[in-house]
Scaffold this motif. Structure first.
Motif, PDB file in Angstrom:
ATOM      1  N   VAL A   4     -53.574 -23.945   8.344  1.00 34.04           N
ATOM      2  CA  VAL A   4     -53.797 -22.623   8.937  1.00 34.04           C
ATOM      3  C   VAL A   4     -54.499 -21.810   8.002  1.00 34.04           C
ATOM      4  O   VAL A   4     -54.261 -21.347   6.865  1.00 34.04           O
ATOM      5  N   LEU A   5     -55.536 -21.153   8.689  1.00 34.34           N
ATOM      6  CA  LEU A   5     -56.293 -20.142   7.774  1.00 34.34           C
ATOM      7  C   LEU A   5     -55.905 -18.730   7.666  1.00 34.34           C
ATOM      8  O   LEU A   5     -56.116 -17.903   6.833  1.00 34.34           O
ATOM      9  N   GLU A   6     -55.356 -18.284   8.908  1.00 36.86           N
ATOM     10  CA  GLU A   6     -54.826 -16.937   8.999  1.00 36.86           C
ATOM     11  C   GLU A   6     -53.591 -16.973   9.863  1.00 36.86           C
ATOM     12  O   GLU A   6     -53.515 -17.655  11.060  1.00 36.86           O
ATOM     13  N   VAL A   7     -52.700 -16.209   9.561  1.00 33.86           N
ATOM     14  CA  VAL A   7     -51.641 -15.721  10.845  1.00 33.86           C
ATOM     15  C   VAL A   7     -51.753 -14.067  10.874  1.00 33.86           C
ATOM     16  O   VAL A   7     -52.154 -13.281  10.295  1.00 33.86           O
ATOM     17  N   SER A   8     -51.744 -13.990  12.334  1.00 34.11           N
ATOM     18  CA  SER A   8     -51.803 -12.366  12.645  1.00 34.11           C
ATOM     19  C   SER A   8     -50.193 -12.006  13.126  1.00 34.11           C
ATOM     20  O   SER A   8     -49.615 -12.684  13.833  1.00 34.11           O
ATOM     21  N   ILE A   9     -49.881 -11.007  12.442  1.00 33.19           N
ATOM     22  CA  ILE A   9     -48.390 -10.617  12.853  1.00 33.19           C
ATOM     23  C   ILE A   9     -48.074  -9.071  12.962  1.00 33.19           C
ATOM     24  O   ILE A   9     -48.646  -8.496  12.023  1.00 33.19           O
ATOM     25  N   GLY A  10     -47.525  -8.785  14.182  1.00 29.57           N
ATOM     26  CA  GLY A  10     -47.320  -7.466  14.275  1.00 29.57           C
ATOM     27  C   GLY A  10     -46.074  -6.975  14.670  1.00 29.57           C
ATOM     28  O   GLY A  10     -45.424  -6.571  13.672  1.00 29.57           O
ATOM     29  N   HIS A  11     -45.434  -7.371  15.586  1.00 24.91           N
ATOM     30  CA  HIS A  11     -44.084  -7.073  16.177  1.00 24.91           C
ATOM     31  C   HIS A  11     -43.231  -6.821  15.191  1.00 24.91           C
ATOM     32  O   HIS A  11     -42.353  -6.025  14.536  1.00 24.91           O
ATOM     33  N   ALA A  12     -42.842  -8.124  14.531  1.00 22.67           N
ATOM     34  CA  ALA A  12     -41.589  -8.237  13.621  1.00 22.67           C
ATOM     35  C   ALA A  12     -41.893  -7.645  12.391  1.00 22.67           C
ATOM     36  O   ALA A  12     -41.098  -7.100  11.585  1.00 22.67           O
ATOM     37  N   LEU A  13     -43.361  -7.835  11.899  1.00 16.87           N
ATOM     38  CA  LEU A  13     -43.834  -7.069  10.681  1.00 16.87           C
ATOM     39  C   LEU A  13     -43.764  -5.615  10.587  1.00 16.87           C
ATOM     40  O   LEU A  13     -43.090  -5.041   9.654  1.00 16.87           O
ATOM     41  N   ILE A  14     -43.969  -5.167  11.804  1.00 13.53           N
ATOM     42  CA  ILE A  14     -43.944  -3.604  11.982  1.00 13.53           C
ATOM     43  C   ILE A  14     -42.420  -3.044  11.936  1.00 13.53           C
ATOM     44  O   ILE A  14     -42.058  -2.226  11.297  1.00 13.53           O
ATOM     45  N   ALA A  15     -41.624  -4.138  12.499  1.00 12.36           N
ATOM     46  CA  ALA A  15     -40.231  -3.882  12.637  1.00 12.36           C
ATOM     47  C   ALA A  15     -39.645  -3.716  11.409  1.00 12.36           C
ATOM     48  O   ALA A  15     -38.721  -2.830  10.863  1.00 12.36           O
ATOM     49  N   ASP A  16     -39.785  -4.820  10.722  1.00 15.74           N
ATOM     50  CA  ASP A  16     -39.318  -4.974   9.106  1.00 15.74           C
ATOM     51  C   ASP A  16     -40.084  -3.713   8.219  1.00 15.74           C
ATOM     52  O   ASP A  16     -39.053  -3.044   7.748  1.00 15.74           O
ATOM     53  N   ALA A  17     -40.986  -3.264   8.538  1.00 12.15           N
ATOM     54  CA  ALA A  17     -41.752  -2.101   7.914  1.00 12.15           C
ATOM     55  C   ALA A  17     -40.673  -0.843   8.004  1.00 12.15           C
ATOM     56  O   ALA A  17     -40.701  -0.048   7.164  1.00 12.15           O
ATOM     57  N   LEU A  18     -40.136  -0.789   9.054  1.00 14.58           N
ATOM     58  CA  LEU A  18     -39.559   0.513   9.761  1.00 14.58           C
ATOM     59  C   LEU A  18     -38.247   0.440   8.378  1.00 14.58           C
ATOM     60  O   LEU A  18     -37.808   1.545   8.127  1.00 14.58           O
ATOM     61  N   GLU A  19     -37.835  -0.476   8.042  1.00 11.47           N
ATOM     62  CA  GLU A  19     -36.443  -0.592   6.969  1.00 11.47           C
ATOM     63  C   GLU A  19     -37.286  -0.659   5.735  1.00 11.47           C
ATOM     64  O   GLU A  19     -36.553  -0.205   4.816  1.00 11.47           O
ATOM     65  N   LEU A  20     -38.014  -1.431   5.371  1.00 11.26           N
ATOM     66  CA  LEU A  20     -38.450  -1.774   4.040  1.00 11.26           C
ATOM     67  C   LEU A  20     -39.702  -1.066   3.473  1.00 11.26           C
ATOM     68  O   LEU A  20     -39.993  -0.735   2.236  1.00 11.26           O
ATOM     69  N   GLY A  21     -40.450  -0.453   4.339  1.00 12.21           N
ATOM     70  CA  GLY A  21     -41.740   0.166   4.113  1.00 12.21           C
ATOM     71  C   GLY A  21     -42.952  -0.873   4.275  1.00 12.21           C
ATOM     72  O   GLY A  21     -42.684  -2.165   4.231  1.00 12.21           O
ATOM     73  N   TYR A  22     -44.110  -0.331   4.372  1.00 13.07           N
ATOM     74  CA  TYR A  22     -45.189  -1.326   4.761  1.00 13.07           C
ATOM     75  C   TYR A  22     -45.580  -2.240   3.526  1.00 13.07           C
ATOM     76  O   TYR A  22     -45.643  -3.534   3.481  1.00 13.07           O
TER      77      TYR A  22
END
Ligand code: DXP
Ligand SMILES: NCC(=O)COP(=O)(O)O
Length: 260
Positions: A226-244
Protein backbone atom coordinates in the motif's frame (compact mmCIF):
# COMPACT_ATOMS: atom_id res chain seq x y z
CA UNK A 1 8.63 22.06 4.80
CA UNK A 2 7.41 18.56 5.24
CA UNK A 3 9.89 16.89 7.60
CA UNK A 4 9.19 13.45 6.15
CA UNK A 5 10.29 12.01 2.86
CA UNK A 6 8.26 12.09 -0.36
CA UNK A 7 5.67 9.43 -1.19
CA UNK A 8 7.75 7.99 -4.02
CA UNK A 9 10.67 7.57 -1.62
CA UNK A 10 8.38 5.92 0.89
CA UNK A 11 7.47 3.36 -1.74
CA UNK A 12 11.07 2.21 -1.76
CA UNK A 13 11.12 1.96 2.00
CA UNK A 14 8.04 -0.23 1.84
CA UNK A 15 6.08 2.30 3.88
CA UNK A 16 2.85 4.08 3.20
CA UNK A 17 2.01 7.76 2.75
CA UNK A 18 -0.75 9.41 4.77
CA UNK A 19 -3.02 11.74 2.79
CA UNK A 20 -5.42 13.66 5.00
CA UNK A 21 -8.91 14.13 3.57
CA UNK A 22 -10.20 17.54 4.71
CA UNK A 23 -13.81 17.18 3.48
CA UNK A 24 -15.18 17.20 7.01
CA UNK A 25 -13.40 20.43 7.94
CA UNK A 26 -15.26 22.05 5.05
CA UNK A 27 -18.53 20.45 6.13
CA UNK A 28 -18.29 22.11 9.55
CA UNK A 29 -17.17 25.42 8.04
CA UNK A 30 -20.18 25.44 5.70
CA UNK A 31 -22.70 25.53 8.55
CA UNK A 32 -21.93 29.25 9.08
CA UNK A 33 -20.69 32.11 6.90
CA UNK A 34 -17.64 32.82 9.06
CA UNK A 35 -14.95 30.87 7.24
CA UNK A 36 -14.05 28.78 10.29
CA UNK A 37 -12.70 26.21 10.67
CA UNK A 38 -10.31 27.00 7.82
CA UNK A 39 -9.73 24.16 5.36
CA UNK A 40 -6.45 25.67 4.24
CA UNK A 41 -5.16 25.99 7.82
CA UNK A 42 -6.23 22.41 8.60
CA UNK A 43 -4.29 21.13 5.60
CA UNK A 44 -1.25 23.23 6.53
CA UNK A 45 -1.22 21.96 10.12
CA UNK A 46 -1.51 18.35 8.93
CA UNK A 47 1.38 18.83 6.50
CA UNK A 48 3.47 20.49 9.21
CA UNK A 49 2.81 17.48 11.44
CA UNK A 50 4.07 15.05 8.80
CA UNK A 51 1.16 14.16 6.52
CA UNK A 52 2.46 13.40 3.04
CA UNK A 53 -0.62 14.52 1.16
CA UNK A 54 -4.00 16.21 1.14
CA UNK A 55 -7.15 14.69 -0.33
CA UNK A 56 -10.44 16.35 -1.22
CA UNK A 57 -13.62 15.00 -2.75
CA UNK A 58 -15.48 18.02 -4.20
CA UNK A 59 -18.97 16.62 -4.61
CA UNK A 60 -21.33 18.11 -7.24
CA UNK A 61 -23.59 19.56 -4.53
CA UNK A 62 -20.57 21.26 -2.84
CA UNK A 63 -21.85 20.09 0.54
CA UNK A 64 -18.31 20.26 1.88
CA UNK A 65 -15.37 21.04 -0.41
CA UNK A 66 -16.12 24.00 -2.71
CA UNK A 67 -14.44 25.07 -5.93
CA UNK A 68 -12.46 27.78 -4.13
CA UNK A 69 -11.15 25.19 -1.62
CA UNK A 70 -9.77 23.08 -4.46
CA UNK A 71 -7.86 26.07 -5.80
CA UNK A 72 -6.73 27.34 -2.41
CA UNK A 73 -5.33 23.93 -1.51
CA UNK A 74 -3.59 23.67 -4.87
CA UNK A 75 -1.87 26.97 -4.08
CA UNK A 76 -0.92 25.74 -0.61
CA UNK A 77 0.51 22.50 -1.97
CA UNK A 78 2.91 24.49 -4.15
CA UNK A 79 4.70 25.39 -0.89
CA UNK A 80 4.99 21.67 -0.06
CA UNK A 81 6.83 20.16 -3.04
CA UNK A 82 7.22 16.77 -1.39
CA UNK A 83 3.54 16.42 -0.57
CA UNK A 84 0.85 15.19 -2.94
CA UNK A 85 -2.56 16.57 -3.83
CA UNK A 86 -5.22 13.92 -4.48
CA UNK A 87 -8.62 14.93 -5.85
CA UNK A 88 -11.39 12.34 -5.78
CA UNK A 89 -14.65 12.26 -7.66
CA UNK A 90 -16.65 11.00 -10.58
CA UNK A 91 -15.02 12.00 -13.88
CA UNK A 92 -18.40 11.97 -15.62
CA UNK A 93 -19.58 14.75 -13.26
CA UNK A 94 -17.52 17.70 -12.02
CA UNK A 95 -14.11 16.10 -11.52
CA UNK A 96 -12.46 16.69 -14.90
CA UNK A 97 -12.84 20.48 -14.68
CA UNK A 98 -10.75 20.41 -11.51
CA UNK A 99 -8.17 18.14 -13.11
CA UNK A 100 -7.82 20.45 -16.10
CA UNK A 101 -7.54 23.59 -13.96
CA UNK A 102 -5.43 22.32 -11.07
CA UNK A 103 -3.50 19.30 -12.38
CA UNK A 104 -3.12 17.58 -9.02
CA UNK A 105 -0.52 14.88 -8.51
CA UNK A 106 -3.22 12.24 -8.44
CA UNK A 107 -6.89 11.89 -9.28
CA UNK A 108 -9.04 9.11 -7.88
CA UNK A 109 -12.03 8.17 -10.02
CA UNK A 110 -14.99 7.20 -7.80
CA UNK A 111 -18.31 5.95 -9.26
CA UNK A 112 -20.56 8.04 -7.02
CA UNK A 113 -24.00 9.32 -7.96
CA UNK A 114 -24.51 13.10 -7.80
CA UNK A 115 -26.37 12.85 -4.47
CA UNK A 116 -24.33 9.99 -2.98
CA UNK A 117 -24.45 10.02 0.83
CA UNK A 118 -20.85 8.81 0.89
CA UNK A 119 -18.81 6.56 -1.41
CA UNK A 120 -19.97 2.98 -1.02
CA UNK A 121 -18.71 0.93 -4.00
CA UNK A 122 -15.97 0.70 -6.56
CA UNK A 123 -16.08 0.71 -10.37
CA UNK A 124 -17.83 -2.08 -12.21
CA UNK A 125 -15.36 -3.33 -14.79
CA UNK A 126 -15.47 -3.99 -17.65
CA UNK A 127 -18.94 -2.35 -17.81
CA UNK A 128 -17.67 1.16 -16.91
CA UNK A 129 -14.33 0.74 -18.66
CA UNK A 130 -14.87 2.29 -22.06
CA UNK A 131 -16.33 5.46 -20.50
CA UNK A 132 -13.25 5.75 -18.30
CA UNK A 133 -10.55 4.99 -20.86
CA UNK A 134 -10.42 8.43 -22.61
CA UNK A 135 -10.65 10.22 -19.27
CA UNK A 136 -7.76 8.20 -17.87
CA UNK A 137 -5.76 9.05 -20.98
CA UNK A 138 -6.58 12.75 -20.69
CA UNK A 139 -5.48 12.89 -17.05
CA UNK A 140 -2.25 11.09 -17.80
CA UNK A 141 -1.56 13.42 -20.75
CA UNK A 142 -1.89 16.30 -18.26
CA UNK A 143 0.68 14.60 -16.02
CA UNK A 144 -1.88 13.46 -13.45
CA UNK A 145 -1.67 9.95 -11.99
CA UNK A 146 -4.96 8.03 -12.12
CA UNK A 147 -6.25 5.74 -9.40
CA UNK A 148 -9.53 3.80 -9.68
CA UNK A 149 -11.67 3.24 -6.58
CA UNK A 150 -12.22 -0.52 -6.45
CA UNK A 151 -13.86 -3.15 -4.30
CA UNK A 152 -11.57 -5.99 -3.22
CA UNK A 153 -11.99 -8.21 -6.28
CA UNK A 154 -8.76 -9.82 -7.53
CA UNK A 155 -10.27 -10.73 -10.90
CA UNK A 156 -11.00 -7.06 -11.68
CA UNK A 157 -7.34 -6.04 -11.46
CA UNK A 158 -6.60 -7.22 -15.01
CA UNK A 159 -9.36 -4.88 -16.25
CA UNK A 160 -7.82 -1.96 -14.34
CA UNK A 161 -4.44 -2.69 -15.89
CA UNK A 162 -5.98 -3.05 -19.35
CA UNK A 163 -7.50 0.44 -19.00
CA UNK A 164 -4.04 1.85 -18.32
CA UNK A 165 -4.81 3.23 -14.84
CA UNK A 166 -1.77 3.72 -12.61
CA UNK A 167 -3.21 2.64 -9.29
CA UNK A 168 -6.25 1.30 -7.53
CA UNK A 169 -7.71 2.67 -4.34
CA UNK A 170 -9.10 -0.21 -2.32
CA UNK A 171 -12.50 0.71 -0.86
CA UNK A 172 -11.93 -0.35 2.74
CA UNK A 173 -15.37 0.03 4.34
CA UNK A 174 -15.98 -3.74 4.35
CA UNK A 175 -12.71 -4.23 6.22
CA UNK A 176 -13.53 -1.43 8.67
CA UNK A 177 -16.93 -2.89 9.50
CA UNK A 178 -15.46 -6.41 9.90
CA UNK A 179 -12.52 -5.23 12.03
CA UNK A 180 -12.58 -6.85 15.48
CA UNK A 181 -15.28 -9.34 14.48
CA UNK A 182 -15.00 -13.03 13.55
CA UNK A 183 -15.22 -11.99 9.88
CA UNK A 184 -12.05 -9.86 9.98
CA UNK A 185 -9.56 -12.48 8.75
CA UNK A 186 -11.74 -13.63 5.88
CA UNK A 187 -12.46 -10.07 4.75
CA UNK A 188 -8.79 -9.09 5.01
CA UNK A 189 -7.84 -12.11 2.90
CA UNK A 190 -9.89 -10.65 0.04
CA UNK A 191 -7.96 -7.37 0.28
CA UNK A 192 -4.64 -9.21 0.42
CA UNK A 193 -5.50 -11.27 -2.66
CA UNK A 194 -6.61 -8.15 -4.55
CA UNK A 195 -3.41 -6.31 -3.64
CA UNK A 196 -1.31 -9.28 -4.75
CA UNK A 197 -3.15 -9.40 -8.07
CA UNK A 198 -2.68 -5.64 -8.53
CA UNK A 199 1.03 -5.79 -7.69
CA UNK A 200 1.57 -8.67 -10.12
CA UNK A 201 0.14 -6.46 -12.88
CA UNK A 202 2.34 -3.50 -11.95
CA UNK A 203 -0.46 -1.42 -10.43
CA UNK A 204 0.13 0.82 -7.43
CA UNK A 205 -2.16 0.43 -4.42
CA UNK A 206 -3.91 3.08 -2.34
CA UNK A 207 -6.61 2.47 0.24
CA UNK A 208 -9.30 4.40 2.01
CA UNK A 209 -12.72 4.75 3.57
CA UNK A 210 -13.39 4.38 7.28
CA UNK A 211 -9.77 3.65 8.08
CA UNK A 212 -8.98 4.85 11.60
CA UNK A 213 -6.42 4.65 14.40
CA UNK A 214 -7.62 1.28 15.75
CA UNK A 215 -7.83 -0.52 12.37
CA UNK A 216 -5.04 1.02 10.28
CA UNK A 217 -2.10 -1.07 11.50
CA UNK A 218 -3.93 -4.38 11.00
CA UNK A 219 -4.90 -3.39 7.47
CA UNK A 220 -1.38 -2.37 6.43
CA UNK A 221 0.18 -5.47 8.04
CA UNK A 222 -2.08 -7.74 6.01
CA UNK A 223 -2.21 -5.95 2.67
CA UNK A 224 1.07 -5.74 0.77
CA UNK A 225 2.37 -2.75 -1.14
CA UNK A 226 0.00 0.00 0.00
CA UNK A 227 1.54 3.28 -1.17
CA UNK A 228 -1.01 5.70 0.30
CA UNK A 229 -3.94 5.75 2.68
CA UNK A 230 -6.38 8.67 2.48
CA UNK A 231 -8.20 9.20 5.75
CA UNK A 232 -10.78 11.84 6.53
CA UNK A 233 -13.79 11.19 8.68
CA UNK A 234 -12.12 9.41 11.60
CA UNK A 235 -8.96 11.52 11.47
CA UNK A 236 -10.82 14.82 11.58
CA UNK A 237 -13.02 13.45 14.39
CA UNK A 238 -9.85 12.53 16.31
CA UNK A 239 -8.44 15.99 15.62
CA UNK A 240 -11.44 17.58 17.36
CA UNK A 241 -10.18 15.91 20.53
CA UNK A 242 -6.41 15.82 20.04
CA UNK A 243 -5.66 18.61 17.59
CA UNK A 244 -4.41 18.14 14.03
CA UNK A 245 -0.73 17.76 14.89
CA UNK A 246 -1.06 15.09 17.58
CA UNK A 247 -3.63 13.25 15.48
CA UNK A 248 -1.43 13.12 12.39
CA UNK A 249 1.53 11.98 14.48
CA UNK A 250 -0.61 9.23 15.99
CA UNK A 251 -1.75 7.98 12.57
CA UNK A 252 1.89 7.99 11.46
CA UNK A 253 2.72 5.84 14.48
CA UNK A 254 -0.04 3.43 13.43
CA UNK A 255 1.51 3.25 9.96
CA UNK A 256 4.99 2.72 11.38
CA UNK A 257 3.76 -0.11 13.63
CA UNK A 258 2.61 -2.00 10.54
CA UNK A 259 6.16 -2.11 9.20
CA UNK A 260 8.05 -2.52 12.49
C1 DXP B 1 -13.79 7.99 -2.06
C2 DXP B 1 -13.98 7.74 -0.65
O1 DXP B 1 -13.61 6.77 -0.13
C3 DXP B 1 -14.69 8.61 0.25
O2 DXP B 1 -14.32 8.29 1.52
C4 DXP B 1 -14.83 10.02 0.14
O3 DXP B 1 -13.78 10.77 -0.28
C5 DXP B 1 -15.42 10.57 1.37
O4 DXP B 1 -16.48 11.33 0.99
P1 DXP B 1 -17.36 12.05 2.08
O5 DXP B 1 -16.43 12.80 2.94
O6 DXP B 1 -18.26 12.92 1.27
O7 DXP B 1 -18.11 10.98 2.82
N1 LIG C 1 -10.40 7.94 -0.21
C1 LIG C 1 -10.92 7.85 1.09
C2 LIG C 1 -10.85 9.14 1.78
O1 LIG C 1 -10.32 10.10 1.25
C3 LIG C 1 -11.36 9.33 3.14
O2 LIG C 1 -12.35 8.45 3.51
P1 LIG C 1 -12.90 8.55 5.01
O3 LIG C 1 -11.71 8.36 5.92
O4 LIG C 1 -13.49 9.91 5.16
O5 LIG C 1 -13.89 7.43 5.12
Amino acid sequence: MNPLVAPEALRHEGRCALSVNVNKVALLRNTRHLGIPSVRRAAELCLQAGAQGITVHPRPDARHIRTEDVHELAALLKDWPQAEYNIEGNPTQNLMDFVRQVRPHQVTFVPDAEDQFTSDHGWNLPADGERLRPLIEECQALGVRVSLFMDPMPAAMAQVAALGADRIELYTETFASAFGTPREAEVLAGFTATAEAALALGLGINAGHDLNRPNLTAFLKAVPGVLEVSIGHALIADALELGYAETVRDYQRSIQRAYA
